[in-house]
Design an enzyme around this catalytic site. Sequence first.
Site, mmCIF file in Angstrom:
data_model
loop_
_atom_site.group_PDB
_atom_site.id
_atom_site.type_symbol
_atom_site.label_atom_id
_atom_site.label_comp_id
_atom_site.label_asym_id
_atom_site.label_seq_id
_atom_site.Cartn_x
_atom_site.Cartn_y
_atom_site.Cartn_z
ATOM 1 N N LYS A 1 13.915 3.494 23.746
ATOM 2 C CA LYS A 1 14.271 2.238 24.403
ATOM 3 C C LYS A 1 13.227 1.164 24.056
ATOM 4 O O LYS A 1 13.563 0.053 23.694
ATOM 5 C CB LYS A 1 14.339 2.479 25.907
ATOM 6 C CG LYS A 1 14.779 1.288 26.714
ATOM 7 C CD LYS A 1 14.896 1.668 28.188
ATOM 8 C CE LYS A 1 14.893 0.434 29.068
ATOM 9 N NZ LYS A 1 14.920 0.769 30.488
ATOM 10 N N GLU B 1 4.806 9.378 20.975
ATOM 11 C CA GLU B 1 5.394 10.640 20.507
ATOM 12 C C GLU B 1 6.508 10.378 19.497
ATOM 13 O O GLU B 1 6.545 10.952 18.409
ATOM 14 C CB GLU B 1 6.007 11.424 21.688
ATOM 15 C CG GLU B 1 5.010 12.029 22.642
ATOM 16 C CD GLU B 1 4.640 11.110 23.795
ATOM 17 O OE1 GLU B 1 4.763 9.869 23.633
ATOM 18 O OE2 GLU B 1 4.219 11.619 24.841
ATOM 19 N N GLY C 1 15.764 4.914 31.180
ATOM 20 C CA GLY C 1 15.731 6.001 30.207
ATOM 21 C C GLY C 1 16.431 7.254 30.700
ATOM 22 O O GLY C 1 17.270 7.831 30.015
ATOM 23 N N ARG C 2 16.113 7.677 31.937
ATOM 24 C CA ARG C 2 16.669 8.944 32.436
ATOM 25 C C ARG C 2 18.139 8.846 32.845
ATOM 26 O O ARG C 2 18.734 9.832 33.256
ATOM 27 C CB ARG C 2 15.822 9.448 33.597
ATOM 28 C CG ARG C 2 15.620 8.459 34.736
ATOM 29 C CD ARG C 2 14.495 8.941 35.648
ATOM 30 N NE ARG C 2 14.126 7.980 36.680
ATOM 31 C CZ ARG C 2 13.314 6.958 36.504
ATOM 32 N NH1 ARG C 2 12.792 6.727 35.308
ATOM 33 N NH2 ARG C 2 13.017 6.143 37.490
ATOM 34 N N GLU D 1 11.339 11.960 38.732
ATOM 35 C CA GLU D 1 10.784 10.704 38.231
ATOM 36 C C GLU D 1 11.305 9.535 39.082
ATOM 37 O O GLU D 1 10.619 8.544 39.275
ATOM 38 C CB GLU D 1 11.174 10.510 36.762
ATOM 39 C CG GLU D 1 10.332 9.484 36.025
ATOM 40 C CD GLU D 1 10.559 9.527 34.522
ATOM 41 O OE1 GLU D 1 10.171 10.526 33.877
ATOM 42 O OE2 GLU D 1 11.136 8.581 33.981
ATOM 43 N N HIS E 1 17.848 38.038 38.593
ATOM 44 C CA HIS E 1 16.946 39.110 38.159
ATOM 45 C C HIS E 1 15.531 38.597 37.996
ATOM 46 O O HIS E 1 14.689 39.261 37.390
ATOM 47 C CB HIS E 1 17.443 39.698 36.834
ATOM 48 C CG HIS E 1 18.817 40.277 36.960
ATOM 49 N ND1 HIS E 1 19.042 41.606 37.187
ATOM 50 C CD2 HIS E 1 20.037 39.676 36.950
ATOM 51 C CE1 HIS E 1 20.348 41.817 37.278
ATOM 52 N NE2 HIS E 1 20.969 40.657 37.147
ATOM 53 N N LYS F 1 1.037 7.182 29.198
ATOM 54 C CA LYS F 1 1.083 6.550 27.883
ATOM 55 C C LYS F 1 -0.235 5.815 27.611
ATOM 56 O O LYS F 1 -0.773 5.843 26.512
ATOM 57 C CB LYS F 1 2.271 5.580 27.784
ATOM 58 C CG LYS F 1 3.633 6.284 27.847
ATOM 59 C CD LYS F 1 4.820 5.335 27.625
ATOM 60 C CE LYS F 1 6.160 6.056 27.742
ATOM 61 N NZ LYS F 1 7.332 5.218 27.496
HETATM 62 C C1 G6Q Z 1 12.761 7.613 31.747
HETATM 63 C C2 G6Q Z 1 11.371 7.364 31.460
HETATM 64 C C3 G6Q Z 1 10.826 8.070 30.247
HETATM 65 C C4 G6Q Z 1 11.269 7.449 28.923
HETATM 66 C C5 G6Q Z 1 10.395 7.998 27.809
HETATM 67 C C6 G6Q Z 1 10.788 7.493 26.456
HETATM 68 O O1 G6Q Z 1 13.379 7.104 32.647
HETATM 69 O O2 G6Q Z 1 11.121 6.024 31.414
HETATM 70 O O3 G6Q Z 1 11.142 9.429 30.242
HETATM 71 O O4 G6Q Z 1 12.610 7.692 28.702
HETATM 72 O O5 G6Q Z 1 9.060 7.700 28.076
HETATM 73 O O6 G6Q Z 1 10.724 6.101 26.397
HETATM 74 P P1 G6Q Z 1 11.338 5.301 25.201
HETATM 75 O O7 G6Q Z 1 12.808 5.546 25.182
HETATM 76 O O8 G6Q Z 1 10.986 3.863 25.426
HETATM 77 O O9 G6Q Z 1 10.707 5.849 23.950
#
Ligand code: G6Q
Length: 545
Positions: free
Chosen positions: A209, A215, A269-270, A355, A386, A514
């Site tokens: 996003k 990463e 994002g989530r 989150e 189990h 981050k």
């Molecule tokens: C989700 C969070 C987090 C995010 C990641 C990746 O709600 O904000 O999990 O999705 O940190 O972020 P980018 O999509 O910006 O790389």
Amino acid sequence: MALPKIDPTTTKAWSNLATHYEEIKNQHLKSFFESDAQRAERFSIAWEDFYVDYSKNNVSEETLKLLLKLAEEVKLKDAIHSYFSGDIINETEGRAVLHTALRSKKGDTIKVGGSNVIEEVYQVKEQIKSFTEAVVSGQKKGYTEKKFTDVVNIGIGGSDLGPVMVTEALQFYKNHLNIHFVSNVDGDHVYEVLKKLDPETTLFIVVSKSFTTQETLSNAITIKKWFLQYATEGDVAKHFAAVSTNTAKIEEFGITAENVFPMWDWVGGRFSLWSAVGLSIALAIGYENFEQLLEGANGMDIHFKETAPGKNIPVILALLSVWYNNFHGAETEAIIPYTQYLHRFSAYLQQGIMESNGKSMSRAGQRVGYETGTIIWGEPGTNSQHAFFQLIHQGTKLIPTDFIGFKESLHGDKDHHNKLMANFFAQTEALMNGKGEEEVKMELETAGLASERVEKLLPFKIFEGNKPTNTILIKKLTPKSLGALIALYEHKIFVQGIIWNIFSYDQWGVELGKQLAKNILADLENSEIGNHDGSTLNLIQFFKE
Ligand code: G6Q
């Protein structure tokens, strides 16, 4: 309209619930059934292909009445209206929260900053459709004119967990494309995935996003370098696509405009698998199935928006969870799907739920004086039986558990499915009823044990029961029912955030991570180490030696 800022503990319903809890807390769950033959009918909701039974909970009519009153007093209805209308309910980031717009119907109108977002959503959907069809049909080809066989999603957190969970869950509906995920900045993750790939037939989707996530960018750069060992810079355009709100940064990476899929800051994002972040899903199962996923979620959106709270699945499940979290003192909730396909479902919901509602500041900016976000965990049944079910049955902790099962299996093996579902029903029954002294005694005696041995074993074999569960029984695992199931939990998150008076849609804890890593990276790469506490300093030194 901004969200209301009501401290739930100041409501009349809250204090009534606290008094009521004292009256009801020692009542065994099974006794509710003994005094009410209609309980299962009244404490269940049938909706489309879903049957949700919440009768095996430590609640009476009165408890539910008070919980619904709580929802009313914190103005849940107004909040739902704000949520769906595109109001800036993510106040700390100044954003609307509109993942529901991503699955809205074509003619709908939802305005953000004066423009109708649904039009933009449908433009991007068209783009997803044509891209997906071109890749799946083989019309779109790699730099040596070969058809694509593999797709790699490069993203993390919200740009990874949803697509991973859904592509696993809908494996049955998959086409010939192999989908891979690279998320961790751990180089061993990306190199293991690359081992399986042929550069000539692999398509890479960089999903971020912000397009600034360490990463994802590190993995994308490593993958591009690997690709360039075989191909040329000009070939990048054919093999890389990107999904982001940050189009300028994508250009710098060398991805052509045609392969850039926009998203919007009003999609968290989530909650983004419904947007172009779900491109790997569409590629894996085909565009029509992706549409079905969205349609299922839209159905649940309408149910949530339009159904009275007492018959509203996300509202009821959220209220029950508040009841255990805030009055019974339960700390965790387990989610147990009885299908191997949903083996990443709890992991996915861990992010969505923890989150979102893992917050301690109220919407008024004060520390809350009550518990908020529940800890979520779980694994599929029967495997989990189990493993950790022992603790749910006989441990000291109260763990309200959601059981998710399906009437039909996908491969249609009746023998297996009956065995699976027999376990499914047996568990919730046993968790509620337990096993009393008399029954255990008889069992041991029938097995021929000497009375001395029976007496010795007895306490260990008794099950108190009284463990609450919800049962979500769905006709079949399809893209549509999965969409509805995910949306159900999304709305449960929303309701709980409203009741707890917190902001569910920011994530400053993630942002902190981050920031911190950036500072320490400099310590690892340079000869000088900056200021740290003694422990951290020692650890860094040990690492560098
Ligand atoms: C989700 C969070 C987090 C995010 C990641 C990746 O709600 O904000 O999990 O999705 O940190 O972020 P980018 O999509 O910006 O790389």
